[in-house]
Structure formats: C-alpha cells, structure tokens
Design a protein around this motif. Structure first.
Motif, short mmCIF file in Angstrom:
data_model
loop_
_atom_site.label_atom_id
_atom_site.label_comp_id
_atom_site.label_asym_id
_atom_site.label_seq_id
_atom_site.Cartn_x
_atom_site.Cartn_y
_atom_site.Cartn_z
N ALA A 173 -8.20 -4.47 -0.33
CA ALA A 173 -6.82 -4.55 0.16
C ALA A 173 -6.42 -3.14 0.57
O ALA A 173 -6.83 -2.17 -0.06
CB ALA A 173 -5.91 -5.06 -0.95
N SER A 174 -5.65 -3.04 1.64
CA SER A 174 -5.28 -1.70 2.11
C SER A 174 -3.89 -1.71 2.73
O SER A 174 -3.32 -2.77 3.00
CB SER A 174 -6.29 -1.21 3.14
N GLY A 175 -3.38 -0.53 2.97
CA GLY A 175 -2.10 -0.38 3.66
C GLY A 175 -2.33 -0.22 5.16
O GLY A 175 -3.29 0.43 5.57
N GLU A 211 1.03 6.37 -0.94
CA GLU A 211 1.11 7.65 -0.25
C GLU A 211 2.55 8.03 0.05
O GLU A 211 3.42 7.19 0.19
CB GLU A 211 0.32 7.57 1.08
N ASN A 244 0.01 -4.61 3.28
CA ASN A 244 1.37 -4.07 3.35
C ASN A 244 1.43 -3.00 4.44
O ASN A 244 0.41 -2.43 4.80
CB ASN A 244 1.73 -3.44 2.00
N1 HPA Z 1 -2.17 2.44 -0.02
C1 HPA Z 1 -3.26 2.60 -0.80
N2 HPA Z 1 -3.95 1.60 -1.30
C2 HPA Z 1 -3.55 0.34 -1.02
C3 HPA Z 1 -2.42 0.10 -0.22
C4 HPA Z 1 -1.71 1.21 0.31
O1 HPA Z 1 -0.70 1.06 1.02
N3 HPA Z 1 -2.29 -1.26 -0.14
C5 HPA Z 1 -3.31 -1.80 -0.85
N4 HPA Z 1 -4.07 -0.83 -1.40
#
Ligand code: HPA
Length: 276
Positions: A116-118, A196, A238
């Motif tokens: 999962a990431s932003g 962040e 997100n």
């Molecule tokens: N930033 C870092 N890690 C994450 C994010 C993010 O916005 N969303 C999911 N993992």
C-alpha cells in the motif's frame, strides 16, 4: 557494528520449511497491508508460522505473527508470506534481508510483491493499482550492507533492472485482459513510521517519485542481489500529505481491502501465464 549474515542460518530456515512443504516453489508472493484475500484461492495449503522457523525474524506484533502459506495456485506451486517486516518496527536493515534469502534457498525464481502506498503523482488516485518501475532510496539504508555472502551474489551489483521488464509487460497485458489498466511509477522509500511532511512530498515529486511507502525496497534490493526476478505492485491507498489534510493512515487498510479482489484476480492471471 552489524551482526554478520550467516549462510548456514538461512539454510537452516529454508531446510526447515522444505521439510514441511517437500516441493520447491518457483514463485513467492509477499502480501502487503489489507491484501491477503489471495490466500483463499490457494489449494492444498501447508501453513508454517514464522515463529516456528529457526533463525527467522521475530514478529513485533502478537495479534498477527505472520506465516508462510505454501500451496497451488492455477496449478503452480507458490509460497506466500502473509506479513512482511518493516524497518520502522525496529529491525536492522541487515536482518531485513532474511526473508528473501530464505526464499532464494527454497528455489524461488520470481517474487511478486504487493504494498500500500501514498499517491504522490497528481494522476494517481486512491484505489489505483500501480506497477513499480523503479525506486528511489535516499534513506541511507540497504539490506545488503555488512558482510557479503558469495553464495547469494557479488559484493557490488547492478540495480538498473530490479523490476523485471518481462514481468511488468505480463502484468500490463494481464490487467488489460481483465478489463483495466495499470498505472506505472517510481516508488519512493521512506523509513516511517510517520507519514511524510508536505514539504517532503513536494521534494519527492520533484525528484521523480510517484508513490511513497515504507516497505518493498528491502525485499527488492535483496532479490536483486541473489538473482530473483521481481514484480512489484502497489495499491495507492491515499493521497500524499500535500494533497489531503490530517493524513493519519486510517484509510490505508480500507482502501487496500476494497482493491484486494481486483489485485487478487490480477495476481492469479499473472501466475497462470508465468513462464508459458
Ligand atoms: N506514505 C507512506 N507509506 C504509506 C502511505 C503514505 O502515504 N500510504 C500507505 N503506506
């Protein structure tokens, strides 16, 4: 000083697992936050708790200690890891090489990673599935720091082809066959565990980061060292902190769960077509 990596320790972990699963899997899948529905599709499962594997990393959470799940997916033997290990949990980066070195000794040739990431890139939105094409790692950490184990690879090694082009092409084609398109972008690694600052995000965007997250590069960099091909797919869960306020991570798991069925069908299709 870092603790030395000891080949025989990885071997002991792998031998313990092999003794239980009997067959060497060529495909490994590490499942990120909220992305574990794939496990329902695995047949003839053998489950091995991380805590039973000698020399393996000890989980920092008791509610979900994590396990290996071995079995068949579309007729192919796969081994999944239900939980990964992060730097922010307190592991040394050196220790974070362990899972992938053990997978290597199990015979794994292809590693599929999800996370999962932003969404940093303005064209990326929560719910998008993105292929990671490359990464930026300015955190000053690397899993292959410390003594080099020749059995796995050379001291110095190239990382220009970490995210395998053939696997990315297969993923793109598989997604189109399923009726959707994948975004493609560069993953910027942050150590976390905080999200962040808006200024950091603006800098990340300027530097070429499309997604931001706290995992994955440890596994990819280790896989690059020991010659495992990587396919990494990220669910943007997100908007990054300059695109929304009060980014606290509350939506990460929910969004990942919503996207999980789509990602699951994509992984199944990729596994089905791998090597054919
Ligand atoms: N930033 C870092 N890690 C994450 C994010 C993010 O916005 N969303 C999911 N993992």
């Amino acid at each position: 000083m870092l603790k030395d990596k000891i080949f025989d320790n990885y071997k002991e972990s792998a031998d313990f697992i092999l003794d239980k699963i009997k067959i060497k899997p060529e495909i490994a899948i590490i499942l990120g936050t909220g992305l574990t529905t794939l496990l329902d599709e695995i047949e003839d499962k053998v489950e091995i708790s991380y805590s039973d594997v000698p020399n393996f990393l000890i989980s920092t959470t008791t509610d979900n200690p994590g396990k290996f799940i071995f079995g068949k997916l579309k007729g192919k033997y796969v081994i999944c890891m239900t939980k990964r290990f992060h730097y922010y949990e307190g592991y040394d980066f050196n220790e974070l090489a362990t899972p992938v070195y053990v997978l290597k000794l199990l015979g794994v040739k292809t590693l599929i990673l999800t996370n999962a990431s932003g969404a940093v890139n303005y064209n990326f939105h929560p719910g998008d599935i993105c292929l990671i094409t490359d990464h930026l790692n300015f955190a000053g950490v690397t899993p292959t720091r410390g003594n080099n184990l020749k059995e796995f690879g050379e001291r110095f090694y190239p990382i220009d082809k970490l995210y395998d082009k053939g696997l990315r092409d297969l993923a793109k084609k598989s997604a189109i066959d399923l009726g959707f398109e994948l975004k493609e972008g560069v993953y910027f690694f942050t150590v976390g565990p905080f999200f962040e600052s808006p200024s950091e995000i603006r800098a990340i965007r300027l530097l070429g980061g499309d997604l931001v997250g706290m995992s994955t590069i440890t596994e990819t960099l280790t896989a690059g060292h020991c010659g495992i091909k990587v396919l990494a797919m990220s669910v943007a869960t997100n908007y990054s902190s300059d695109r929304i306020e009060n980014m606290d991570g509350s939506e990460v798991e929910d969004v990942a769960r919503k996207v999980s069925p789509r990602l699951k069908s994509l992984i199944i299709k990729i596994v089905e077509e791998l090597g054919e």
